[in-house]
Design a protein around this motif. Structure first.
Motif, PDB file in Angstrom:
ATOM      1  N   ASN A 186       7.082  10.411 -17.280  1.00 50.83           N
ATOM      2  CA  ASN A 186       6.521   9.970 -16.002  1.00 50.83           C
ATOM      3  C   ASN A 186       5.231   9.175 -16.175  1.00 50.83           C
ATOM      4  N   MET A 187       4.421   9.557 -17.157  1.00 47.77           N
ATOM      5  CA  MET A 187       3.177   8.829 -17.387  1.00 47.77           C
ATOM      6  C   MET A 187       3.455   7.450 -17.987  1.00 47.77           C
ATOM      7  N   ALA A 188       4.477   7.355 -18.838  1.00 46.91           N
ATOM      8  CA  ALA A 188       4.860   6.051 -19.374  1.00 46.91           C
ATOM      9  C   ALA A 188       5.332   5.138 -18.251  1.00 46.91           C
ATOM     10  N   LYS A 189       6.152   5.686 -17.380  1.00 49.24           N
ATOM     11  CA  LYS A 189       6.670   4.913 -16.252  1.00 49.24           C
ATOM     12  C   LYS A 189       5.543   4.494 -15.316  1.00 49.24           C
ATOM     13  N   GLN A 190       4.623   5.418 -15.025  1.00 48.09           N
ATOM     14  CA  GLN A 190       3.523   5.114 -14.115  1.00 48.09           C
ATOM     15  C   GLN A 190       2.625   4.012 -14.657  1.00 48.09           C
ATOM     16  N   LEU A 191       2.363   4.027 -15.962  1.00 51.16           N
ATOM     17  CA  LEU A 191       1.534   2.975 -16.550  1.00 51.16           C
ATOM     18  C   LEU A 191       2.224   1.619 -16.406  1.00 51.16           C
ATOM     19  N   ASN A 192       3.530   1.578 -16.605  1.00 54.39           N
ATOM     20  CA  ASN A 192       4.276   0.329 -16.417  1.00 54.39           C
ATOM     21  C   ASN A 192       4.180  -0.157 -14.970  1.00 54.39           C
ATOM     22  N   ILE A 193       4.276   0.774 -14.038  1.00 58.73           N
ATOM     23  CA  ILE A 193       4.153   0.417 -12.617  1.00 58.73           C
ATOM     24  C   ILE A 193       2.786  -0.185 -12.334  1.00 58.73           C
ATOM     25  N   LEU A 194       1.735   0.456 -12.849  1.00 60.91           N
ATOM     26  CA  LEU A 194       0.372  -0.013 -12.588  1.00 60.91           C
ATOM     27  C   LEU A 194       0.160  -1.413 -13.157  1.00 60.91           C
ATOM     28  N   MET A 195       0.667  -1.669 -14.359  1.00 59.30           N
ATOM     29  CA  MET A 195       0.458  -2.978 -14.978  1.00 59.30           C
ATOM     30  C   MET A 195       1.249  -4.076 -14.263  1.00 59.30           C
ATOM     31  N   THR A 196       2.464  -3.761 -13.849  1.00 61.79           N
ATOM     32  CA  THR A 196       3.244  -4.771 -13.123  1.00 61.79           C
ATOM     33  C   THR A 196       2.692  -5.015 -11.727  1.00 61.79           C
ATOM     34  N   GLN A 197       2.091  -4.006 -11.130  1.00 64.28           N
ATOM     35  CA  GLN A 197       1.473  -4.195  -9.813  1.00 64.28           C
ATOM     36  C   GLN A 197       0.275  -5.144  -9.880  1.00 64.28           C
ATOM     37  N   LEU A 198      -0.333  -5.248 -11.059  1.00 63.71           N
ATOM     38  CA  LEU A 198      -1.436  -6.203 -11.241  1.00 63.71           C
ATOM     39  C   LEU A 198      -0.928  -7.631 -11.407  1.00 63.71           C
ATOM     40  N   GLY A 199       0.382  -7.780 -11.565  1.00 64.35           N
ATOM     41  CA  GLY A 199       0.965  -9.119 -11.685  1.00 64.35           C
ATOM     42  C   GLY A 199       1.569  -9.437 -13.034  1.00 64.35           C
ATOM     43  N   LEU A 200       1.571  -8.476 -13.960  1.00 63.86           N
ATOM     44  CA  LEU A 200       2.165  -8.721 -15.271  1.00 63.86           C
ATOM     45  C   LEU A 200       3.682  -8.684 -15.155  1.00 63.86           C
ATOM     46  N   ASP A 201       4.338  -9.706 -15.671  1.00 61.49           N
ATOM     47  CA  ASP A 201       5.794  -9.761 -15.698  1.00 61.49           C
ATOM     48  C   ASP A 201       6.324  -8.594 -16.534  1.00 61.49           C
ATOM     49  N   ALA A 202       7.280  -7.840 -15.996  1.00 56.27           N
ATOM     50  CA  ALA A 202       7.853  -6.708 -16.730  1.00 56.27           C
ATOM     51  C   ALA A 202       8.487  -7.153 -18.038  1.00 56.27           C
ATOM     52  N   GLY A 203       8.843  -8.418 -18.144  1.00 57.98           N
ATOM     53  CA  GLY A 203       9.400  -8.959 -19.371  1.00 57.98           C
ATOM     54  C   GLY A 203       8.360  -9.246 -20.431  1.00 57.98           C
ATOM     55  N   ARG A 204       7.126  -8.861 -20.176  1.00 58.99           N
ATOM     56  CA  ARG A 204       6.059  -9.001 -21.180  1.00 58.99           C
ATOM     57  C   ARG A 204       5.487  -7.638 -21.575  1.00 58.99           C
ATOM     58  N   LEU A 205       6.252  -6.593 -21.307  1.00 60.00           N
ATOM     59  CA  LEU A 205       5.784  -5.238 -21.580  1.00 60.00           C
ATOM     60  C   LEU A 205       6.646  -4.544 -22.620  1.00 60.00           C
ATOM     61  N   VAL A 206       6.005  -3.849 -23.544  1.00 58.98           N
ATOM     62  CA  VAL A 206       6.698  -2.896 -24.402  1.00 58.98           C
ATOM     63  C   VAL A 206       6.024  -1.546 -24.215  1.00 58.98           C
ATOM     64  N   MET A 207       6.787  -0.484 -24.428  1.00 60.86           N
ATOM     65  CA  MET A 207       6.261   0.876 -24.249  1.00 60.86           C
ATOM     66  C   MET A 207       5.950   1.514 -25.594  1.00 60.86           C
ATOM     67  N   ASP A 208       4.786   2.141 -25.671  1.00 58.03           N
ATOM     68  CA  ASP A 208       4.394   2.930 -26.837  1.00 58.03           C
ATOM     69  C   ASP A 208       4.216   4.371 -26.351  1.00 58.03           C
ATOM     70  N   PRO A 209       5.255   5.200 -26.465  1.00 59.23           N
ATOM     71  CA  PRO A 209       5.167   6.561 -25.922  1.00 59.23           C
ATOM     72  C   PRO A 209       4.406   7.539 -26.810  1.00 59.23           C
ATOM     73  N   SER A 210       3.669   7.022 -27.768  1.00 60.75           N
ATOM     74  CA  SER A 210       2.866   7.753 -28.760  1.00 60.75           C
ATOM     75  C   SER A 210       3.695   8.017 -30.009  1.00 60.75           C
ATOM     76  N   GLY A 211       3.000   8.090 -31.132  1.00 57.37           N
ATOM     77  CA  GLY A 211       3.673   8.265 -32.414  1.00 57.37           C
ATOM     78  C   GLY A 211       3.425   9.637 -33.002  1.00 57.37           C
ATOM     79  N   ALA A 212       4.339  10.061 -33.860  1.00 51.60           N
ATOM     80  CA  ALA A 212       4.183  11.330 -34.579  1.00 51.60           C
ATOM     81  C   ALA A 212       4.970  11.229 -35.875  1.00 51.60           C
ATOM     82  N   ALA A 213       4.623  12.080 -36.818  1.00 54.80           N
ATOM     83  CA  ALA A 213       5.294  12.083 -38.119  1.00 54.80           C
ATOM     84  C   ALA A 213       6.316  13.202 -38.201  1.00 54.80           C
ATOM     85  N   LEU A 214       7.237  13.053 -39.123  1.00 54.59           N
ATOM     86  CA  LEU A 214       8.184  14.113 -39.435  1.00 54.59           C
ATOM     87  C   LEU A 214       7.414  15.410 -39.665  1.00 54.59           C
ATOM     88  N   GLY A 215       7.813  16.472 -38.939  1.00 58.12           N
ATOM     89  CA  GLY A 215       7.165  17.765 -39.102  1.00 58.12           C
ATOM     90  C   GLY A 215       5.882  17.938 -38.311  1.00 58.12           C
TER      91      GLY A 215
END
Length: 312
Positions: A186-215
């Motif tokens: 939901n937080m990933a989706k909300q951030l995308n909503i906020l950025m597109t509401q500012l006028g950013l084309d959704a086709g210029r967005l990639v999502m980084d849902p945070s990284g983690a390592a094996l284990g």
């Protein structure tokens, strides 16, 4: 009786995002099915690997991952070229760690000059990440966007605390943005909503849902990444249909299994670290990763071979 495997169809499609300057662009996304489910839909493009470099020499990397870059660690331009020319990177991810207010605290103009020099030295696309300090990153990436105009870089990480300034810079100078959210659909989706509401084309967005390592939390990140992809395809949710960027190389090489060098019973430390990064990469590919940020060239090599086999 002949067994026939069930086949699902999906209403949604992952958006296509173009990265890089004209003539050497990379396009990611476009899937109409889950990763590598070619029997159910299309996966028109292979995932790409962005090798990470720093604008200041790291002082806490294990020797196994320092060795391949020991001659270029103090020169980010040469480092970028080596990743491109010798190690076959599809993209470069530059981390402007020197701008951290708690470190060297270099100013935005200095960082922008580094970006400009790297863009002049490589032909593959560039992703520019700040130091992780939200306030300073907003200032730095604004200046970076200006000098990188025409190169359609990925700016990031755009977070809740700085998305307005980064998004505005991306809109003004026609770049892409990587939205970083804390392992939550939901937080990933909300951030995308906020950025597109500012006028950013959704086709210029990639999502980084945070990284983690094996284990070290990989199973949780895997689950969130997979759920985002399912929402994009099954629910046709337009705010989850951005390609996914997986930033895990630095997390892998902080794990004790990858960096510990004085445990003979664990086997060769270099091979162990390389395999730790590769297994993390393989997991994120299956979860839905379109762009992988990686560190060790041998892990990159293994991952490219794995992608070849999956795509065939």
């Amino acid at each position: 009786m002949v067994f026939q495997a069930p086949v699902d169809t999906y209403q949604g499609k992952v958006r296509e995002v173009t990265v890089g300057k004209e003539g050497s662009q990379v396009v990611v996304g476009g899937e109409t099915t889950l990763p590598f489910y070619f029997f159910e839909g299309e996966m028109p493009r292979r995932p790409v690997i962005a090798m990470e470099i720093y604008d200041a020499a790291p002082n806490n990397w294990p020797s196994a991952v320092v060795e391949p870059f020991k001659d270029v660690l103090n020169d980010p331009i040469a480092w970028a070229k080596k990743c491109q020319d010798e190690y076959g990177a599809d993209m470069i991810c530059l981390r402007l760690v020197s701008t951290d207010p708690n470190g060297e605290n270099r100013d935005p103009a200095n960082a922008a000059e580094t970006v400009k020099a790297i863009l002049g030295a490589i032909s593959i696309p560039l992703c520019v990440y700040g130091s992780g300090n939200a306030e300073k990153d907003g200032e730095v990436l604004k200046k970076v966007a200006e000098v990188a105009e025409g190169n359609r870089v990925i700016l990031g990480p755009s977070q809740e605390d700085n998305y307005k300034s980064i998004t505005a810079a991306a809109i003004g100078y026609k770049h892409n943005v990587s939205g970083l959210s804390p392992i939550d659909v939901n937080m990933a989706k909300q951030l995308n909503i906020l950025m597109t509401q500012l006028g950013l084309d959704a086709g210029r967005l990639v999502m980084d849902p945070s990284g983690a390592a094996l284990g070290y939390g990989l199973e949780y990140v895997y689950s969130i990444t997979e759920r985002l992809r399912l929402a994009a395809l099954q629910q046709n949710d337009g705010m989850t249909q951005m390609p996914t960027l997986c930033d895990f190389g630095r997390e892998v090489w902080k794990a004790k299994e990858a960096k510990t060098e004085d445990e003979p019973s664990w086997g060769d430390p270099e091979k162990r670290g390389i395999l730790w990064e590769f297994m993390t990469a393989a997991s994120m590919l299956i979860a839905g990763g379109d762009i992988l940020i990686m560190r060790h060239p041998e892990a990159v090599k293994l991952t490219k071979k794995f992608i070849d086999e999956l795509m065939s």
